[in-house]
Structures are given as C-alpha cells and as structure tokens.
Design a protein around this motif. Sequence first.
Motif, short mmCIF file in Angstrom:
data_model
loop_
_atom_site.label_atom_id
_atom_site.label_comp_id
_atom_site.label_asym_id
_atom_site.label_seq_id
_atom_site.Cartn_x
_atom_site.Cartn_y
_atom_site.Cartn_z
N LEU A 94 0.83 -1.20 0.00
CA LEU A 94 0.00 0.00 0.00
C LEU A 94 0.86 1.26 0.00
CD1 LEU A 94 -2.77 1.39 0.23
CD2 LEU A 94 -2.50 1.22 2.72
N MET A 95 1.88 1.29 0.84
CA MET A 95 2.76 2.46 0.91
C MET A 95 3.53 2.65 -0.40
SD MET A 95 2.10 3.83 3.72
CE MET A 95 3.34 4.82 4.46
N MET A 96 3.98 1.57 -1.00
CA MET A 96 4.71 1.69 -2.27
C MET A 96 3.79 2.15 -3.40
SD MET A 96 7.53 -1.31 -2.28
CE MET A 96 8.90 -1.23 -1.17
N LEU A 97 2.56 1.68 -3.40
CA LEU A 97 1.59 2.13 -4.40
C LEU A 97 1.29 3.62 -4.22
CD1 LEU A 97 -0.40 1.48 -6.70
CD2 LEU A 97 -2.09 0.98 -4.92
N LEU A 98 1.07 4.04 -2.98
CA LEU A 98 0.81 5.46 -2.72
C LEU A 98 2.02 6.33 -3.07
CD1 LEU A 98 -1.20 5.26 0.62
CD2 LEU A 98 -2.07 5.82 -1.66
N ALA A 99 3.23 5.81 -2.85
CA ALA A 99 4.43 6.56 -3.22
C ALA A 99 4.52 6.72 -4.73
CB ALA A 99 5.68 5.87 -2.67
N ALA A 100 4.17 5.67 -5.47
CA ALA A 100 4.18 5.76 -6.94
C ALA A 100 3.14 6.78 -7.42
CB ALA A 100 3.90 4.39 -7.55
N VAL A 101 1.97 6.77 -6.80
CA VAL A 101 0.93 7.75 -7.14
C VAL A 101 1.44 9.16 -6.83
CG1 VAL A 101 -1.37 8.60 -6.50
CG2 VAL A 101 -0.99 6.16 -6.91
N ALA A 102 2.10 9.32 -5.69
CA ALA A 102 2.62 10.64 -5.32
C ALA A 102 3.67 11.12 -6.32
CB ALA A 102 3.21 10.59 -3.91
N LEU A 103 4.50 10.21 -6.85
CA LEU A 103 5.49 10.59 -7.86
C LEU A 103 4.82 11.07 -9.14
CD1 LEU A 103 8.23 7.86 -7.45
CD2 LEU A 103 8.53 10.32 -7.18
N VAL A 104 3.76 10.39 -9.54
CA VAL A 104 3.02 10.82 -10.73
C VAL A 104 2.38 12.18 -10.48
CG1 VAL A 104 1.06 10.28 -12.23
CG2 VAL A 104 2.66 8.48 -11.58
N LEU A 105 1.83 12.37 -9.29
CA LEU A 105 1.24 13.67 -8.95
C LEU A 105 2.30 14.77 -8.97
CD1 LEU A 105 -1.21 12.72 -6.05
CD2 LEU A 105 -1.79 13.39 -8.40
N CYS A 106 3.51 14.46 -8.48
CA CYS A 106 4.60 15.45 -8.53
C CYS A 106 4.93 15.82 -9.97
CB CYS A 106 5.85 14.89 -7.85
SG CYS A 106 5.79 14.80 -6.07
N ALA A 107 4.97 14.83 -10.83
CA ALA A 107 5.31 15.10 -12.23
C ALA A 107 4.21 15.87 -12.94
CB ALA A 107 5.56 13.78 -12.97
N ALA A 108 2.97 15.68 -12.54
CA ALA A 108 1.85 16.31 -13.23
C ALA A 108 1.34 17.57 -12.55
CB ALA A 108 0.70 15.31 -13.35
N ALA A 109 1.92 17.96 -11.44
CA ALA A 109 1.43 19.10 -10.68
C ALA A 109 1.52 20.39 -11.50
CB ALA A 109 2.21 19.25 -9.39
#
Length: 109
Positions: A9-24
Amino acid sequence: MNRRRLIPLMMLLAAVALVLCAAAPSMGLLLGAITLLGITTVGGQLLTPLAGDLAEDHRRGQVVGTVVSDLLTGILVSRSVSRLALGVWAVGRRGPLLIGDPPASPTGG
C-alpha cells in the motif's frame, strides 16, 4: 495494520505521489504531492524488519544484509538512470519523477 499489507500500500501510494509530482500544474499541488511522497516512502524501510522476522534464525543476518544491499543498490541505480535521462534524452524536469526515481525496492528498481 499488518506489514504484509502495509508495504505494498505504501509503495503504491508513493508511486501515485510521484506521478502527482510530475503532473502538478502549480506550486501548491506540487507541495502537497511532495508531502504525500515524504509520508509514503517508508515502504522500503519496512522491508528490512519484515525480512528479519520472516527469515530463519541462522540466516537472519544474511537475509537482512541482502535486503539492505538491494535497497541501497536500487537507490543508486535509480538516481543514475534519472540523471542520465535528464542529461542525454532531455526528458525535462518532470521526467526523472516518472522514469528514474521510483520508491526503492529490493529488486533494485
């Protein structure tokens, strides 16, 4: 919560956070995504005690050493790949977030 469920769960949320960082699109959303990333990047560090708990007593040191070694290798390789992509392929400032800096994993990713 069980570590076997928490880690993916934490690794999945970290991957989502990385995508959000790239798309912010704005600094405020980037700050929120970076905060989420900081909170969720503990998945790799949770692997070490889990590996120690699951290993047999006589192999515990070897198993924990392998996990820590793979985590560090993954961090170093991901940094190198992201810098290479940034310099050679000119992926822009958002590229390393998408291709080269995933959360550390025991597979060297």
